[in-house]
Design a protein around this motif. Structure first.
Motif, mmCIF file in Angstrom:
data_model
loop_
_atom_site.group_PDB
_atom_site.id
_atom_site.type_symbol
_atom_site.label_atom_id
_atom_site.label_comp_id
_atom_site.label_asym_id
_atom_site.label_seq_id
_atom_site.Cartn_x
_atom_site.Cartn_y
_atom_site.Cartn_z
ATOM 1 N N LYS A 50 22.008 31.104 34.750
ATOM 2 C CA LYS A 50 21.004 30.272 35.300
ATOM 3 C C LYS A 50 21.268 28.921 34.633
ATOM 4 C CE LYS A 50 15.859 30.059 35.550
ATOM 5 N NZ LYS A 50 14.734 30.947 35.214
ATOM 6 N N GLU A 51 21.416 28.858 33.493
ATOM 7 C CA GLU A 51 21.516 27.705 32.682
ATOM 8 C C GLU A 51 22.763 26.726 33.296
ATOM 9 O OE1 GLU A 51 23.963 25.885 28.700
ATOM 10 O OE2 GLU A 51 22.498 27.731 28.290
ATOM 11 N N THR A 52 23.840 27.615 33.556
ATOM 12 C CA THR A 52 25.043 26.923 34.057
ATOM 13 C C THR A 52 24.880 26.357 35.561
ATOM 14 O OG1 THR A 52 26.773 28.435 32.908
ATOM 15 C CG2 THR A 52 27.486 27.194 34.904
ATOM 16 N N VAL A 53 24.105 27.209 36.228
ATOM 17 C CA VAL A 53 23.963 26.426 37.567
ATOM 18 C C VAL A 53 22.834 25.385 37.634
ATOM 19 C CG1 VAL A 53 22.515 27.292 39.826
ATOM 20 C CG2 VAL A 53 24.241 28.884 38.769
ATOM 21 N N TYR A 100 17.523 36.092 39.868
ATOM 22 C CA TYR A 100 17.038 35.777 38.404
ATOM 23 C C TYR A 100 17.009 34.192 38.155
ATOM 24 C CZ TYR A 100 16.657 35.447 33.268
ATOM 25 O OH TYR A 100 16.401 35.031 31.903
ATOM 26 N N ILE A 101 18.070 33.461 38.811
ATOM 27 C CA ILE A 101 18.066 32.308 38.801
ATOM 28 C C ILE A 101 16.814 31.629 39.458
ATOM 29 C CG2 ILE A 101 19.424 29.981 39.811
ATOM 30 C CD1 ILE A 101 21.895 31.661 39.415
ATOM 31 N N TYR A 102 16.537 31.950 40.563
ATOM 32 C CA TYR A 102 15.500 31.500 41.395
ATOM 33 C C TYR A 102 14.031 32.090 41.024
ATOM 34 C CZ TYR A 102 18.479 29.104 44.331
ATOM 35 O OH TYR A 102 19.771 28.181 44.684
ATOM 36 N N GLY A 103 13.955 32.857 39.755
ATOM 37 C CA GLY A 103 12.497 33.262 39.179
ATOM 38 C C GLY A 103 11.992 34.384 40.219
ATOM 39 N N ARG A 104 12.988 35.116 40.657
ATOM 40 C CA ARG A 104 12.312 36.306 41.594
ATOM 41 C C ARG A 104 12.112 37.377 41.190
ATOM 42 N NH1 ARG A 104 16.120 34.148 46.598
ATOM 43 N NH2 ARG A 104 15.147 32.108 47.144
ATOM 44 N N LEU A 105 12.580 37.752 39.994
ATOM 45 C CA LEU A 105 12.378 38.983 39.264
ATOM 46 C C LEU A 105 11.252 38.971 38.136
ATOM 47 C CD1 LEU A 105 16.084 39.697 38.016
ATOM 48 C CD2 LEU A 105 14.786 41.004 39.771
ATOM 49 N N GLY A 106 10.491 39.804 38.235
ATOM 50 C CA GLY A 106 9.506 39.962 37.443
ATOM 51 C C GLY A 106 8.533 38.730 37.319
ATOM 52 N N HIS A 107 7.862 38.406 38.437
ATOM 53 C CA HIS A 107 7.168 37.338 38.692
ATOM 54 C C HIS A 107 6.072 37.446 37.467
ATOM 55 C CE1 HIS A 107 8.597 36.511 42.525
ATOM 56 N NE2 HIS A 107 8.411 37.956 42.973
ATOM 57 N N GLY A 108 5.934 36.073 36.593
ATOM 58 C CA GLY A 108 4.797 36.136 35.676
ATOM 59 C C GLY A 108 5.429 36.606 34.365
#
Length: 216
Positions: free
Chosen positions: A112-115, A183-191
């Motif tokens: 995620k940091e890399t992207v 994971y990169i787009y925050g679609r895992l485990g909302h909140g």
């Protein structure tokens, strides 16, 4: 460590000269990454890379035949950062079960940091996925080997109930790989934060490994 072309990194053959060669090549890679991130690949030329590096195009073409090869080197360099971080985790004096969870989160957070640190280059990671896959082949193999080692240690210590260490290592790697984009787009485990999600992830992983998760 990730695979590198031997014509640049054969230390025994070239001796001290190799340091100058590798530094020059890495300078081109670092500058290219910055230009790709700022302007995008299409709007960055080999001339731009040479000028910003303080070198001539002839020198640049000594190391790279075209821009695609430079782009591959940029991806390889970014994966090297991730590989080094995973090696650090694998060397920690912690239990195999804790090490597995830390390897998983280190992989995802570093990807995620890399992207996100690469600006306009971000889209290229997904648009040219075939090229990324080709370059990351060696990284993938090394990560699987890390998982094999940790699982083998855990099995030997009675931490994990695993019949086939190699298969479980393969499955773990490809599951994590499949989680990268969501994971990169925050679609895992909302909140959920990493802190709050770790126990949940640990419970799933430990259960699959025949180990009951005990909250610390």
């Amino acid at each position: 460590m990730l695979y590198f072309c031997t014509r640049y990194y054969d230390v025994q053959k070239f001796g001290g000269v190799i340091m100058s060669i590798s530094k020059t090549r890495q300078k081109f890679v670092d500058v290219a990454r910055q230009l790709f991130a700022k302007n995008g690949i299409e709007k960055t030329s080999m001339y731009d890379i040479a000028v910003m590096s303080g070198k001539g195009r002839r020198t640049l073409y000594t190391y790279f035949k075209d821009k695609d090869e430079v782009y591959s080197a940029v991806i390889e360099s970014e994966l090297e950062r991730l590989s080094d971080k995973l090696d650090e985790v694998a060397a920690k004096k912690i239990s195999p079960q804790d090490k597995i969870i830390e390897l998983i989160y280190t992989h995802l957070s570093m990807i995620k940091e890399t992207v996100f640190r690469n600006g306009n280059l971000r889209a290229e990671f997904f648009r040219n996925i075939w090229m990324v896959e080709r370059v990351r082949k060696h990284f993938d193999e090394e990560e699987i080997e890390l998982f094999r080692k940790v699982y083998a240690d855990g099995k030997a210590e009675g931490e994990f109930d695993i019949d086939d260490v190699n298969l479980v290592a393969d499955i773990t790697h490809y599951c994590i790989k499949g989680l990268e984009v969501p994971y990169i787009y925050g679609r895992l485990g909302h909140g959920l934060t990493e802190e709050t999600s770790r126990p949940l992830v640990a419970k799933v992983v430990y259960g699959a490994l025949g180990k009951r998760y005990v909250s610390k």
